[in-house]
Design an enzyme around this catalytic site. Structure first.
Site, short mmCIF file in Angstrom:
data_model
loop_
_atom_site.label_atom_id
_atom_site.label_comp_id
_atom_site.label_asym_id
_atom_site.label_seq_id
_atom_site.Cartn_x
_atom_site.Cartn_y
_atom_site.Cartn_z
N GLU A 1 0.81 -1.21 0.00
CA GLU A 1 0.00 0.00 0.00
C GLU A 1 0.85 1.27 0.00
OE1 GLU A 1 -2.66 -3.24 1.30
OE2 GLU A 1 -0.63 -2.61 1.87
N HIS B 1 -9.97 -5.90 10.20
CA HIS B 1 -10.72 -5.36 9.08
C HIS B 1 -11.99 -4.62 9.50
CE1 HIS B 1 -8.30 -8.64 7.48
NE2 HIS B 1 -8.43 -8.14 6.27
#
Length: 273
Positions: free
Chosen positions: A90, A159
């Site tokens: 990322e 998450h």
């Protein structure tokens, strides 16, 4: 009014019945049922087609068509140069995208989960968010950071976090969190066209939920302005409900009553509007 009053007083089973009847009604010919997932894909597709500077990058967005199938069919239509699969880095592909935005392109960065955007916050907060201001408006950073955010079934700690408040406190970022399919499409198209960096927070739970979309929202020119309140439905009456009464008053009278009660302090007696 009498019918509505009877619903409110008849107990908890009446409202679900009304909602079920509303959900199954026949739709006008110009109205379509569209899921949030498909609305987001429509917005991406239309903006990729409209502006050749727009491109999408992220993990598994191309060949696999996205972890949540939001980008289904886009790679086959636009090819490797505009739908780009990235490694699981990322910090790397976010930095590339921010640099591309500074060079005049309009990248859309997809995170498989916004939890993973924590790997790239330096690029988002210190580069993307600040450059337009620090350059005195000479260097726009037209970029969208999008992906699922917040709670979802069975994803546990790694998450399930919501970053709306985090990014909402960063000067220079516009933060959008749509609910319906129409909002998702209109706001994403506006985000891609914006000269400011936009954090576009979706939700995994909502992806498969269908919503009615008006004929207007099915147009390729449909936009919902960012930062302007949306009127979902125009009405002139409000309903005041308390444990012992239900009142129906013209909106301006009820607003005066609300203001009076607010001056008296917070209420904790079950009253609601």
């Amino acid at each position: 009014m009498a019918y509505l009053r009877s619903i409110l007083r008849s107990g908890k089973n009446a409202v679900p019945a009304v909602l079920r009847r509303e959900f199954h009604r026949t739709l006008p010919a110009a109205v379509q049922q569209v899921t949030v997932r498909d609305a987001i894909k429509e917005a991406l597709d239309e903006e990729l087609e409209r502006d050749e500077r727009v491109f999408l990058l992220g993990e598994e967005v191309a060949l696999f068509e996205g972890a949540y199938k939001v980008t289904r069919g886009l790679w086959k239509k636009y090819g490797d140069k505009r739908i780009i699969d990235t490694p699981i880095t990322e910090i790397g592909f976010t930095g590339i995208a921010v640099g591309a935005a500074m060079a005049g392109l309009r990248p859309v960065v997809e995170y498989m989960s916004f939890n993973f955007s924590m790997q790239s916050v330096d690029h988002i907060i210190n580069s993307a968010a600040k450059t337009y201001y620090m350059s005195g408006g000479l260097q726009p950073v037209s970029i969208v950071f999008r992906g699922p955010n917040g709670a979802a079934p069975g994803v546990a700690a790694q998450h399930a976090q919501c970053f709306a408040a985090w990014y909402g406190h960063v000067p220079g970022l516009k933060v959008v969190s749509p609910w319906s399919a129409e909002d998702a499409k209109g706001l994403l198209k506006s985000a891609i066209r914006d000269d400011n960096p936009v954090v576009f927070l979706e939700n995994e739970i909502m992806y498969s939920v269908p919503f009615e979309m008006s004929e207007e929202s099915q147009s390729k020119d449909f936009l919902i302005p960012i930062g302007k309140a949306k009127i979902e439905r125009k009405e002139t009456w409000l309903i005041y409900t308390s444990p012992d009464s239900t009142l129906h008053l013209p909106g301006f009278q009820l607003l005066e009553q609300i203001e009076t009660q607010n001056h008296q302090g917070n209420r904790s007696d079950g009253t609601c509007f």
